[in-house]
Write a protein that holds these residues in place. Sequence first.
Motif, mmCIF file in Angstrom:
data_model
loop_
_atom_site.group_PDB
_atom_site.id
_atom_site.type_symbol
_atom_site.label_atom_id
_atom_site.label_comp_id
_atom_site.label_asym_id
_atom_site.label_seq_id
_atom_site.Cartn_x
_atom_site.Cartn_y
_atom_site.Cartn_z
ATOM 1 N N ALA A 281 -1.306 -10.297 -10.312
ATOM 2 C CA ALA A 281 -0.128 -9.174 -9.852
ATOM 3 C C ALA A 281 1.128 -9.842 -9.435
ATOM 4 N N THR B 247 -2.092 -3.076 -6.524
ATOM 5 C CA THR B 247 -2.821 -4.316 -6.012
ATOM 6 C C THR B 247 -3.228 -4.570 -4.824
ATOM 7 N N GLU C 75 -4.916 -10.958 -7.821
ATOM 8 C CA GLU C 75 -3.767 -11.165 -6.920
ATOM 9 C C GLU C 75 -2.895 -12.072 -7.630
ATOM 10 N N TRP D 14 -2.783 -7.588 -16.321
ATOM 11 C CA TRP D 14 -2.961 -7.146 -15.028
ATOM 12 C C TRP D 14 -3.496 -5.739 -15.146
ATOM 13 N N VAL E 96 -7.236 -4.599 -12.947
ATOM 14 C CA VAL E 96 -7.045 -3.568 -12.131
ATOM 15 C C VAL E 96 -7.900 -2.275 -12.493
#
Length: 233
Positions: free
Chosen positions: A25, A215, A22, A98, A102
């Motif tokens: 992102a 996200t 989080e 990021w 992910v």
Amino acid sequence: MTEQRTIQADPAPQVHGLRPVETAARLTGWALLLAGLGHALRAVWEIRLWTAGEPASGPPDQGDGVHRPLNSLESSYHLVTSLVGVTMVICAVFFISWMWRVRDNSVALSRERPKYAGFWVYLGWVLPVANLWIPRGMIADAYRKSVPGRMLPSVVTVWWVLWLVGMACGTGLFYRDGTDKLIERAYSAVWPLLFSEAAMAAAAVTGFLMVRAVTTAQLDRIASLTADRRIEG
């Protein structure tokens, strides 16, 4: 004598191998918007160069290794271009971080091997030809493995098309011009540069939306699995 015991609920079962995403992102989104602002600012300077017109002394790069002294507007364009470069580096660092997260989370959620090996997180951006599809492909693969059965958001494709258009028609993918050559192009044919800056700024905004969409979908899946395991437990 009655023995009193404090009963504590077990923590909710967790999906193993997940990485926090989080904050990464959020930082990536702001970095993208900062980079977009940089391109918008450079477009303003390119319009200023175009309206000012090329000096009587000719372009800064006069050929055969000869460069005339820059005027104040040209010097400020060099400064703005350097700032754009800094914002792009910041954006790249956060974006790659990021992407790693992910990608790793999609593996943890699906227990499937990713479509692309880990080195493509870096190499996919710089290897000619491969950089036309691999970065988008990695993000699409991570999304589909994180939320199987859900359609890939259109913003992923829109972001990637805008990125390629911006890089192709202005300063990056097919042009390797130095700043003095960009100044010369702004004096003589500014519209391709402005189109590129607009595409890059739009790519930054859609990239921000894309990062948030991917996200959010991943976090929703994690929350759903955690809730299911809590009920089963």
